[in-house]
Design an enzyme around this catalytic site. Sequence first.
Site, PDB file in Angstrom:
ATOM      1  N   HIS A   1      10.249  -3.764   4.001  1.00 25.84           N
ATOM      2  CA  HIS A   1      10.678  -2.365   3.903  1.00 25.84           C
ATOM      3  C   HIS A   1      11.006  -1.799   5.279  1.00 25.84           C
ATOM      4  O   HIS A   1      10.473  -2.223   6.290  1.00 25.84           O
ATOM      5  CB  HIS A   1       9.659  -1.468   3.192  1.00 25.84           C
TER       6      HIS A   1
ATOM      7  N   HIS B   1       0.827  -1.218   0.000  1.00 22.78           N
ATOM      8  CA  HIS B   1       0.000   0.000   0.000  1.00 22.78           C
ATOM      9  C   HIS B   1       0.865   1.275   0.000  1.00 22.78           C
ATOM     10  O   HIS B   1       0.462   2.306   0.533  1.00 22.78           O
ATOM     11  CB  HIS B   1      -0.971  -0.028   1.187  1.00 22.78           C
TER      12      HIS B   1
ATOM     13  N   GLU C   1       4.103  -5.034   8.849  1.00 20.40           N
ATOM     14  CA  GLU C   1       2.780  -4.875   8.215  1.00 20.40           C
ATOM     15  C   GLU C   1       2.268  -6.202   7.633  1.00 20.40           C
ATOM     16  O   GLU C   1       1.070  -6.389   7.453  1.00 20.40           O
ATOM     17  CB  GLU C   1       2.842  -3.827   7.092  1.00 20.40           C
TER      18      GLU C   1
ATOM     19  N   HIS D   1      -1.738   5.108   9.391  1.00 18.01           N
ATOM     20  CA  HIS D   1      -0.386   5.637   9.611  1.00 18.01           C
ATOM     21  C   HIS D   1      -0.489   6.993  10.306  1.00 18.01           C
ATOM     22  O   HIS D   1      -0.127   8.019   9.736  1.00 18.01           O
ATOM     23  CB  HIS D   1       0.357   5.772   8.293  1.00 18.01           C
TER      24      HIS D   1
HETATM   25  C1  DHB Z   1       6.398   3.546   2.400  1.00 20.54           C
HETATM   26  C2  DHB Z   1       5.700   2.345   2.492  1.00 20.54           C
HETATM   27  C3  DHB Z   1       4.631   2.214   3.368  1.00 20.54           C
HETATM   28  O1  DHB Z   1       3.925   1.060   3.535  1.00 20.54           O
HETATM   29  C4  DHB Z   1       4.225   3.307   4.111  1.00 20.54           C
HETATM   30  O2  DHB Z   1       3.139   3.163   4.886  1.00 20.54           O
HETATM   31  C5  DHB Z   1       4.925   4.510   4.049  1.00 20.54           C
HETATM   32  C6  DHB Z   1       6.003   4.625   3.168  1.00 20.54           C
HETATM   33  C7  DHB Z   1       7.541   3.694   1.464  1.00 20.54           C
HETATM   34  O3  DHB Z   1       7.915   2.739   0.785  1.00 20.54           O
HETATM   35  O4  DHB Z   1       8.084   4.805   1.349  1.00 20.54           O
HETATM   36 FE    FE Z   2       2.514   1.261   5.412  1.00 18.66          FE
END
Ligand code: DHB
Ligand code: FE
Length: 307
Positions: free
Chosen positions: A194, A12, A241, A59
């Site tokens: 990530h 997402h 996540e 978030h």
């Molecule tokens: C990014 C990915 C995410 O799932 C998020 O909530 C905020 C930023 C990113 O890849 O920058």
């Molecule tokens: Fe996220």
Amino acid sequence: MATIIAGVGSSHVPAIGAALDNGKTGEPYWKRVFSGFEKSKEWMAKTKPDVAIVVYNDHASAFSVDVIPTFALGCAAEFPPADEGWGPRPVPVIKGHPELAAHIAQSVILDEFDLTIVNKMEVDHGLTVPLNLLFGQPRDAWPCPVIPLAVNVVMYPPPTGHRCYMLGKAIRKAVESYREDLRVVIFGTGGLSHQISGPRAGLINSKWDKAFLDNLSKNPKKLTRIPHVEYMREAGAEGIEMVMWLIMRGALDDNVQEVYRFYTVPASNTAVGHIILENRGRAGRKHSAAAKGKQAPRRKASHRLAA
Ligand code: DHB
Ligand code: FE
């Protein structure tokens, strides 16, 4: 009776939303990402669910650090897009399904999953980006009502993968005890690997991600025992996540048909993962696109697309 016919897993990443909103989908960097969702949009257009349950995380848009519910079910009639710092995304207001949502709340709470009932909530990229990836960019309205389920994966301790998986099962039981004949698709969003801050910012672990997708499809119970620290170590701080995908998976049959998978690295800081799993049990078959006299997706071709 209502039925969960399929599950969708999707990253997402907010920058995907920004690329859509700012007309950048044709740029080579973004084309690589969006091309992986073309088949998915076709699948969704044929599948035409009556309702989507979207498991996502907020978030710090709807909930600040003041209040962080572990599981928050959106029972409102509508959910406006949140202002994430650049104004709300220019997407239609998300219409809910208050009656089914209230039924799910009653069923799962009486099954001892203590959901927070939310009657007013804005929704951020965690929910709107996967909707765009699967439903495209409708101007005025999304094609079906959406029930948001926000999960805390931002402040320790998030729920365990096992708790998520079992909640998925309770949601399925709730849906199947709803009197109206609705076809429901459930989304698990977020991930894959990530980390967006700290010394390991930019971390991506494709080998771990791909094993996660393999197990999600064929051996989900194995994933339910992964401790938080392993997600953090292997998939980065925000890789946690991925526990949300286990709610989606728990709501499906033990044996599912994987109809599509896509993986690309990176989008923004994140490994983009996507999977579509269909329930092929009695009810799933009864409600599948093929059973409705529509052409079902060509599974072999879809798999060939998987990178
Ligand atoms: C990014 C990915 C995410 O799932 C998020 O909530 C905020 C930023 C990113 O890849 O920058
Ligand atoms: Fe996220």
